[in-house]
Design a protein around this motif. Structure first.
Motif, PDB file in Angstrom:
ATOM      1  N   ASP A 171      30.036  55.895  45.762  1.00  0.00           N
ATOM      2  CA  ASP A 171      30.702  55.647  44.472  1.00  0.00           C
ATOM      3  C   ASP A 171      31.244  54.225  44.388  1.00  0.00           C
ATOM      4  N   TYR A 172      31.959  53.811  45.432  1.00  0.00           N
ATOM      5  CA  TYR A 172      32.621  52.505  45.388  1.00  0.00           C
ATOM      6  C   TYR A 172      31.609  51.364  45.353  1.00  0.00           C
ATOM      7  N   GLU A 173      30.411  51.603  45.935  1.00  0.00           N
ATOM      8  CA  GLU A 173      29.386  50.550  45.917  1.00  0.00           C
ATOM      9  C   GLU A 173      28.809  50.360  44.524  1.00  0.00           C
ATOM     10  N   ILE A 174      28.594  51.475  43.814  1.00  0.00           N
ATOM     11  CA  ILE A 174      28.136  51.378  42.423  1.00  0.00           C
ATOM     12  C   ILE A 174      29.186  50.657  41.576  1.00  0.00           C
ATOM     13  N   GLU A 175      30.457  50.964  41.827  1.00  0.00           N
ATOM     14  CA  GLU A 175      31.538  50.310  41.082  1.00  0.00           C
ATOM     15  C   GLU A 175      31.594  48.815  41.395  1.00  0.00           C
ATOM     16  N   GLN A 176      31.352  48.462  42.658  1.00  0.00           N
ATOM     17  CA  GLN A 176      31.328  47.042  43.024  1.00  0.00           C
ATOM     18  C   GLN A 176      30.174  46.298  42.368  1.00  0.00           C
ATOM     19  N   ILE A 177      29.016  46.949  42.278  1.00  0.00           N
ATOM     20  CA  ILE A 177      27.875  46.327  41.599  1.00  0.00           C
ATOM     21  C   ILE A 177      28.227  46.069  40.138  1.00  0.00           C
ATOM     22  N   PHE A 178      28.874  47.065  39.509  1.00  0.00           N
ATOM     23  CA  PHE A 178      29.281  46.901  38.113  1.00  0.00           C
ATOM     24  C   PHE A 178      30.275  45.757  37.954  1.00  0.00           C
ATOM     25  N   ASN A 179      31.231  45.664  38.865  1.00  0.00           N
ATOM     26  CA  ASN A 179      32.292  44.659  38.738  1.00  0.00           C
ATOM     27  C   ASN A 179      31.874  43.266  39.190  1.00  0.00           C
ATOM     28  N   LYS A 180      31.054  43.192  40.233  1.00  0.00           N
ATOM     29  CA  LYS A 180      30.765  41.891  40.855  1.00  0.00           C
ATOM     30  C   LYS A 180      29.291  41.512  40.895  1.00  0.00           C
ATOM     31  N   LYS A 185      28.898  35.625  45.385  1.00  0.00           N
ATOM     32  CA  LYS A 185      29.097  34.435  46.226  1.00  0.00           C
ATOM     33  C   LYS A 185      28.196  34.466  47.468  1.00  0.00           C
ATOM     34  N   GLY A 186      26.956  34.891  47.237  1.00  0.00           N
ATOM     35  CA  GLY A 186      25.968  34.879  48.324  1.00  0.00           C
ATOM     36  C   GLY A 186      26.000  36.091  49.228  1.00  0.00           C
ATOM     37  N   GLU A 187      26.954  36.991  49.014  1.00  0.00           N
ATOM     38  CA  GLU A 187      27.066  38.198  49.844  1.00  0.00           C
ATOM     39  C   GLU A 187      26.644  39.424  49.025  1.00  0.00           C
ATOM     40  N   TYR A 188      25.973  40.362  49.696  1.00  0.00           N
ATOM     41  CA  TYR A 188      25.620  41.612  49.006  1.00  0.00           C
ATOM     42  C   TYR A 188      26.858  42.488  48.832  1.00  0.00           C
ATOM     43  N   SER A 189      26.939  43.170  47.685  1.00  0.00           N
ATOM     44  CA  SER A 189      28.078  44.039  47.380  1.00  0.00           C
ATOM     45  C   SER A 189      27.953  45.403  48.046  1.00  0.00           C
ATOM     46  N   THR A 190      26.784  45.694  48.619  1.00  0.00           N
ATOM     47  CA  THR A 190      26.528  47.019  49.181  1.00  0.00           C
ATOM     48  C   THR A 190      26.383  46.935  50.693  1.00  0.00           C
ATOM     49  N   SER A 191      26.693  48.059  51.360  1.00  0.00           N
ATOM     50  CA  SER A 191      26.596  48.084  52.827  1.00  0.00           C
ATOM     51  C   SER A 191      25.139  48.048  53.278  1.00  0.00           C
ATOM     52  N   LYS A 192      24.242  48.661  52.490  1.00  0.00           N
ATOM     53  CA  LYS A 192      22.809  48.643  52.776  1.00  0.00           C
ATOM     54  C   LYS A 192      22.153  47.545  51.941  1.00  0.00           C
ATOM     55  N   LEU A 193      21.265  46.790  52.560  1.00  0.00           N
ATOM     56  CA  LEU A 193      20.549  45.757  51.811  1.00  0.00           C
ATOM     57  C   LEU A 193      19.555  46.409  50.851  1.00  0.00           C
ATOM     58  N   PRO A 194      19.417  45.867  49.646  1.00  0.00           N
ATOM     59  CA  PRO A 194      18.445  46.437  48.711  1.00  0.00           C
ATOM     60  C   PRO A 194      17.007  46.195  49.166  1.00  0.00           C
ATOM     61  N   VAL A 195      16.128  47.094  48.771  1.00  0.00           N
ATOM     62  CA  VAL A 195      14.690  46.910  48.989  1.00  0.00           C
ATOM     63  C   VAL A 195      14.184  45.790  48.086  1.00  0.00           C
ATOM     64  N   GLY A 196      14.781  45.717  46.895  1.00  0.00           N
ATOM     65  CA  GLY A 196      14.398  44.664  45.948  1.00  0.00           C
ATOM     66  C   GLY A 196      15.475  44.434  44.924  1.00  0.00           C
ATOM     67  N   VAL A 197      15.606  43.176  44.479  1.00  0.00           N
ATOM     68  CA  VAL A 197      16.483  42.810  43.366  1.00  0.00           C
ATOM     69  C   VAL A 197      15.664  41.924  42.432  1.00  0.00           C
ATOM     70  N   TRP A 198      15.656  42.295  41.169  1.00  0.00           N
ATOM     71  CA  TRP A 198      14.935  41.513  40.157  1.00  0.00           C
ATOM     72  C   TRP A 198      15.990  41.029  39.162  1.00  0.00           C
ATOM     73  N   ASP A 199      16.348  39.768  39.301  1.00  0.00           N
ATOM     74  CA  ASP A 199      17.490  39.227  38.569  1.00  0.00           C
ATOM     75  C   ASP A 199      16.998  38.200  37.555  1.00  0.00           C
ATOM     76  N   PHE A 200      17.026  38.581  36.289  1.00  0.00           N
ATOM     77  CA  PHE A 200      16.639  37.670  35.220  1.00  0.00           C
ATOM     78  C   PHE A 200      17.946  37.102  34.688  1.00  0.00           C
ATOM     79  N   LYS A 201      18.304  35.925  35.077  1.00  0.00           N
ATOM     80  CA  LYS A 201      19.579  35.335  34.663  1.00  0.00           C
ATOM     81  C   LYS A 201      19.675  35.323  33.135  1.00  0.00           C
ATOM     82  N   GLY A 202      20.720  35.960  32.609  1.00  0.00           N
ATOM     83  CA  GLY A 202      20.901  36.011  31.160  1.00  0.00           C
ATOM     84  C   GLY A 202      19.943  36.972  30.478  1.00  0.00           C
ATOM     85  N   GLY A 203      19.389  37.918  31.255  1.00  0.00           N
ATOM     86  CA  GLY A 203      18.430  38.858  30.683  1.00  0.00           C
ATOM     87  C   GLY A 203      17.028  38.374  30.926  1.00  0.00           C
TER      88      GLY A 203
END
Length: 204
Positions: A171-180, A185-203
């Protein structure tokens, strides 16, 4: 912007880790801002009844915004001792034309699916069985499956920061993703590393 007609991103299952992610416990998350609501119900047009946010197709598992203004998560499972497939569905009403964060956590150890909206639990369902094996099927952002004659469901609007994990986040990891965000700042918000992140800056 995804235009609702032909824009999407295909993510191939080109390594064992991403290929097998949805076989057991896993987590999907995404930010999305739908442009209006899908125009039809599934009984009228199964190609335009949902805006597919993040999906794995066949029996589509993933996140979508559907006709009637509902955001939906669905996981297809095979009940123990059965050759049939059944969907586990959770949905909740959200207004269009606003940004939301959604997260879907499949915990195959506890046999539960938990759905989150803006960092808070929006629904929980139990199941008895195992998530179906998608073999070499790709993942899609912005479409159900562009190669099908039914259930294509192109997304109309914006999508940002899609994430996939091969474990059930807390629960707290999902909340951290929502908040941060997935990274802060270069650190993952989750204890487990994601398999993939697809980040389109600004959508996208």
């Amino acid at each position: 912007n995804f235009n609702g007609e032909n824009s999407y991103i295909e993510i191939p299952s080109d390594n064992a880790r991403i290929k097998k992610t949805t076989n057991k416990s896993f987590t999907m998350s995404a930010w999305f801002c739908p442009n209006g609501k899908p125009p039809y119900g599934a009984d009228v047009d199964s190609n335009k009844c949902e805006y597919s946010i993040f999906m794995r197709p066949g029996y589509h598992t993933g996140l979508s915004y559907i006709n009637g203004g509902l955001v939906k998560c669905v996981v297809w499972i095979r009940p123990y001792g059965s050759g049939e497939r059944e969907p586990v569905v959770i949905q909740t009403k959200l207004r269009p034309n606003q940004w939301y964060h959604v997260g879907m956590v499949v915990d195959d150890r506890d046999q539960t699916v938990i759905f989150y909206v803006d960092g808070k639990e929006a629904g929980k369902e139990s199941y008895e069985g195992q998530p179906i094996d998608y073999l070499n099927k790709p993942y899609y952002i912005g479409v159900g499956d562009p190669n099908l004659s039914v259930w294509r469901n192109f997304y109309k609007g914006q999508i940002a920061e899609v994430g996939l994990w091969s474990d059930a986040l807390k629960d707290y990891e999902i909340e951290q993703i929502f908040n941060k965000g997935i990274t802060n700042k270069g650190e993952y918000s989750t204890s487990k590393l994601p398999v993939g992140v697809w980040d389109f800056k600004g959508g996208y």
